[in-house]
Design an enzyme around this catalytic site. Sequence first.
Site, mmCIF file in Angstrom:
data_model
loop_
_atom_site.group_PDB
_atom_site.id
_atom_site.type_symbol
_atom_site.label_atom_id
_atom_site.label_comp_id
_atom_site.label_asym_id
_atom_site.label_seq_id
_atom_site.Cartn_x
_atom_site.Cartn_y
_atom_site.Cartn_z
ATOM 1 N N SER A 77 18.012 -5.859 15.780
ATOM 2 C CA SER A 77 18.801 -5.443 16.935
ATOM 3 C C SER A 77 18.533 -3.970 17.247
ATOM 4 C CB SER A 77 20.279 -5.739 16.668
ATOM 5 O OG SER A 77 21.034 -5.704 17.849
ATOM 6 N N ASP A 122 33.190 7.775 17.009
ATOM 7 C CA ASP A 122 33.216 8.670 18.175
ATOM 8 C C ASP A 122 31.800 8.936 18.680
ATOM 9 O OD1 ASP A 122 35.957 8.845 18.029
ATOM 10 O OD2 ASP A 122 35.962 10.761 16.975
ATOM 11 N N HIS A 137 22.465 -14.299 16.722
ATOM 12 C CA HIS A 137 21.901 -12.949 16.699
ATOM 13 C C HIS A 137 21.726 -12.416 15.273
ATOM 14 C CE1 HIS A 137 20.860 -9.007 18.109
ATOM 15 N NE2 HIS A 137 21.956 -8.451 17.645
#
Length: 259
Positions: A87, A178, A236
């Site tokens: 990925s 974040d 996936h």
Amino acid sequence: MAIDLHHIDTGGEGVPLVVIHGLLGSADNWRSLLKAWQADRRVIAVDLRNHGRSPHVAGMGYAEMAADVLALLDRLGIEQAHLLGHSMGGKVVISLARLSPTRVASLIVADIAPVAYGHGHDSVFAALRRVESGEPTNRREADALLAEHVEERGVRLFLATNLVRDDQGILRLRIGLDEIMADYPAIMGEPAGEGAFSGPVLVLRGGRSAYVTDAQLPALHEVLPEAEVQTLDAGHWLHAEQPEAFQAAVNAFLERLAD
């Protein structure tokens, strides 16, 4: 500036296999496959920036992440490696191959194409934020918080691998959430570099995944013209769903290169 990445190194001789996880994954997710591969070769599994035990820093661009991996190879004295990426990690290895092709013996790209994708992680990010605010003290509480936004238990179990217990007994996220969210558009974008990587490539895709469709194959072969595409009966997370078939495909590919 490249950062020092945490990694797992099995040791061994020959050209190593470097394994790079996807978004919100870590080197730990690959431990069972590392054990299977280490009998035949040196295997190194990497924690990318803002993941696993690696530092949290601003910037999730593919040129930056490829530079981090290249710096790790330099630090370990590795001139050339086989690179396996799943990925997001697949885009990292494609980027490294385009930017520094002489350092790459081959690529194994797991269920990703070198194209931009639409945003699709809103519920996942919401679930992780809920765990942050909920401050669970055990895995059952953490799963209940994740379930407020993510229905699939398998996805929740995967996300929970990012939880570690602090000194107060609270399960905290070890990822740089974040930083990941701030540069999420870069993660969903195209790999870094230009042109094609002309070396040997194996692309493993999940037959029940929408990440590498037949319609995307022309774009894939434009960047990876030597790519051999194999389809596994999986979604996936094909390396977790079909570990034996995944391992066998990787082994056969690397053995052919050694002949």
